[in-house]
Write a protein that holds these residues in place. Structure first.
Motif, short mmCIF file in Angstrom:
data_model
loop_
_atom_site.label_atom_id
_atom_site.label_comp_id
_atom_site.label_asym_id
_atom_site.label_seq_id
_atom_site.Cartn_x
_atom_site.Cartn_y
_atom_site.Cartn_z
N GLY A 1 2.58 4.28 -10.78
CA GLY A 1 2.97 4.35 -12.19
C GLY A 1 4.43 4.06 -12.40
O GLY A 1 4.83 3.48 -13.42
N ALA A 2 5.26 4.45 -11.44
CA ALA A 2 6.71 4.25 -11.57
C ALA A 2 7.11 2.81 -11.29
O ALA A 2 8.20 2.38 -11.71
CB ALA A 2 7.45 5.18 -10.61
N VAL A 3 6.28 2.05 -10.59
CA VAL A 3 6.60 0.65 -10.29
C VAL A 3 5.54 -0.28 -10.89
O VAL A 3 5.29 -1.37 -10.39
CB VAL A 3 6.71 0.43 -8.76
CG1 VAL A 3 7.94 1.14 -8.21
CG2 VAL A 3 5.46 0.89 -8.02
N LEU B 1 0.82 -1.21 0.00
CA LEU B 1 0.00 0.00 0.00
C LEU B 1 0.85 1.26 0.00
O LEU B 1 0.41 2.32 -0.47
CB LEU B 1 -0.94 -0.01 1.21
CG LEU B 1 -2.03 -1.08 1.20
CD1 LEU B 1 -2.78 -1.11 2.52
CD2 LEU B 1 -3.00 -0.87 0.04
N THR B 2 2.08 1.15 0.49
CA THR B 2 3.00 2.28 0.50
C THR B 2 3.27 2.79 -0.91
O THR B 2 3.55 3.98 -1.11
CB THR B 2 4.33 1.88 1.16
OG1 THR B 2 4.06 1.42 2.49
CG2 THR B 2 5.31 3.04 1.23
N ALA C 1 -1.73 -5.99 -5.17
CA ALA C 1 -0.87 -5.24 -6.08
C ALA C 1 -1.69 -4.65 -7.23
O ALA C 1 -1.51 -3.49 -7.62
CB ALA C 1 0.25 -6.14 -6.62
N ALA C 2 -2.59 -5.45 -7.78
CA ALA C 2 -3.46 -4.96 -8.86
C ALA C 2 -4.40 -3.87 -8.34
O ALA C 2 -4.69 -2.90 -9.04
CB ALA C 2 -4.26 -6.12 -9.45
N SER C 3 -4.86 -4.02 -7.10
CA SER C 3 -5.73 -3.02 -6.51
C SER C 3 -5.01 -1.69 -6.34
O SER C 3 -5.61 -0.62 -6.54
CB SER C 3 -6.24 -3.51 -5.15
OG SER C 3 -7.10 -2.58 -4.55
N GLY D 1 -6.29 1.67 -7.95
CA GLY D 1 -6.57 2.83 -7.12
C GLY D 1 -5.81 4.06 -7.57
O GLY D 1 -6.29 5.19 -7.39
N ALA D 2 -4.63 3.85 -8.16
CA ALA D 2 -3.83 4.97 -8.64
C ALA D 2 -4.21 5.40 -10.05
O ALA D 2 -3.64 6.37 -10.58
CB ALA D 2 -2.35 4.61 -8.59
#
Length: 434
Positions: A88-90, A81-82, A108-110, A114-115
């Protein structure tokens, strides 16, 4: 650059290829991971003056990718969550984690969803196919936005897994259906998960109309502070605001009950137009000003942070800057440092914040952060010193503020920290800045 790229092709006979393509010793240590070796390499390169921003970004990328790949258990959930702020960068690392097909892969997909890196309907098949894995079913529920999926979505309002219910209710807020009304009211009333109740209330607000406003009013009476905050957001939805939401917000703001400050903040941002809007905003500004002067600590803090600048608000902030509660005083100084009436007042507040930052006051860290957020470079050395604190939160906070000020080589030490959260949050801050 094109010549350098060509040198990086796998031409084993060329020594240049090895030199140009080999990762630095610091990046290699980050990838292993060997944090003790990474700390030594970072310090050596800093002393030599050879650690540039690009080098720090490469180390941060290696750290982020490794942390995402190794994530396990509850600590792994918190760490993933961090990376929401730099998803987008990772993206590649999060997608690789998703491909593992476990619960953390779904998370991870969430994070990507969310972003806004991926569309909410990219995983809808998992809901339509009633995937047995709750985490993946929840991913799919978020994308149930087509009319043909509304019946299935209502079924998922009652799913045994709270993640599925929450995402189905959020989907109902994005694509409304009048047939959801009764189910949304029930979810907002009795769902055992607070986030689900809030999502249901917000969906009711998006649905709007007289019935929704009445239902939200009844929910407000029984609701706690968190639900009431969601109801405020629901009332602000255009379809509810025009159907009586504005009047309910005015009543809520004037009540002084839990949620009144949220209501006042929402109304303080309405565009001034007709007389009713002017009245609503006037009520809101009065409530916020009184809260800054006389409210509970929680209400004062929220009002000081969120109230739009006005003469009455600034006057209340000037009074609060000398408060016996150091936390309240610091927030007031932060607002005056950015919104004061003139340069003298703004600079005076910044100087006072610097005094606190240099002191042993419990609010020293927050004072450093306030100044860093304003680009005040006088705190660079203080933040650098804070990287050696015994408190991991203080180390991570200092590193992220150094990144904010563009001091990437100074912040690089935190990438080798013994604490996972410090490493991950610092890496994300660096990648987000890039």
């Amino acid at each position: 650059m094109a010549m350098l790229k060509s040198a990086c092709l796998p031409l084993l006979g060329l020594a240049l290829a090895t030199v140009a393509c080999a990762p630095s010793a610091a990046v290699t240590a980050a990838r292993k991971p060997d944090f003790a070796a990474l700390a030594r390499e970072v310090e050596a390169e800093k002393k030599a003056g050879s650690l540039g921003d690009g080098d720090v970004e490469d180390i941060a990328e290696a750290i982020a990718e490794g942390e995402i790949q190794r994530a396990k258990g509850l600590d792994g959930e918190a760490m993933l969550l961090t990376f929401g702020g730099c998803a987008g960068a990772v993206e590649g690392a999060l997608e690789d984690r998703y491909d593992q097909g476990d619960d953390l892969g779904a998370l991870a997909a969430s994070v990507l969803m969310g972003a806004g890196v991926v569309d909410v309907d990219d995983y809808v098949r998992f809901a339509r196919e009633k995937d047995a894995r709750p985490g993946y079913r929840a991913l799919g529920a978020r994308g149930l936005l087509d009319e043909d999926d509304f019946a299935l979505r209502r079924q998922l309002f009652l799913d045994l897994d709270e993640r599925v219910r929450i995402n189905a209710l959020k989907a109902a807020g994005n694509a409304t259906s009048a047939q959801d009304f009764d189910a949304l009211v029930e979810a907002a009333r009795v769902d055992p998960n607070p986030e689900a109740r809030v999502a249901a209330a917000r969906a009711l607000g998006r649905l709007g109309g007289d019935r929704a406003v009445v239902a939200l009013r009844d929910l407000w009476i029984r609701g706690d502070g968190r639900l009431r905050s969601g109801i405020v957001d629901a009332y602000m939805s255009p379809t509810s605001y025009a159907a009586g939401g504005r009047e309910q917000l005015v009543r809520a703001a004037e009540s002084g009950d839990p949620g009144s400050i949220d209501a006042a903040i929402a109304l303080s941002r309405v565009s001034l137009g007709e007389e009713k809007e002017q009245h609503a905003r006037g009520v809101a500004m009065g409530v916020l000003t009184r809260a800054i002067r006389l409210g509970t600590r929680e209400d004062r803090t929220l009002a000081m942070l969120m109230a739009p600048a006005s003469e009455s608000v600034l006057a209340a902030l000037r009074h609060a800057k000398d408060d016996s509660d150091a936390g309240v005083a610091l927030i007031a100084l932060g607002r005056l440092a950015s919104d004061g009436k003139d340069d003298a007042e703004r600079n005076g507040a910044r100087d006072k914040l610097l005094e606190i930052a240099k002191s042993d006051d419990a609010e020293a860290n927050r004072a450093m952060g306030e100044l860093a957020s304003m680009g005040d470079r006088r705190v660079v050395e203080l933040l650098d010193k804070q990287l050696k604190s015994e408190n991991p939160f203080a180390r991570g906070y200092a590193a992220r503020n150094l990144v904010l000020l563009g001091e990437l080589p100074r912040a690089a030490a935190a990438l080798a920290d013994v604490d996972t959260y410090v490493r991950a949050s610092t890496a994300c801050a660096i990648l987000r800045k890039r």
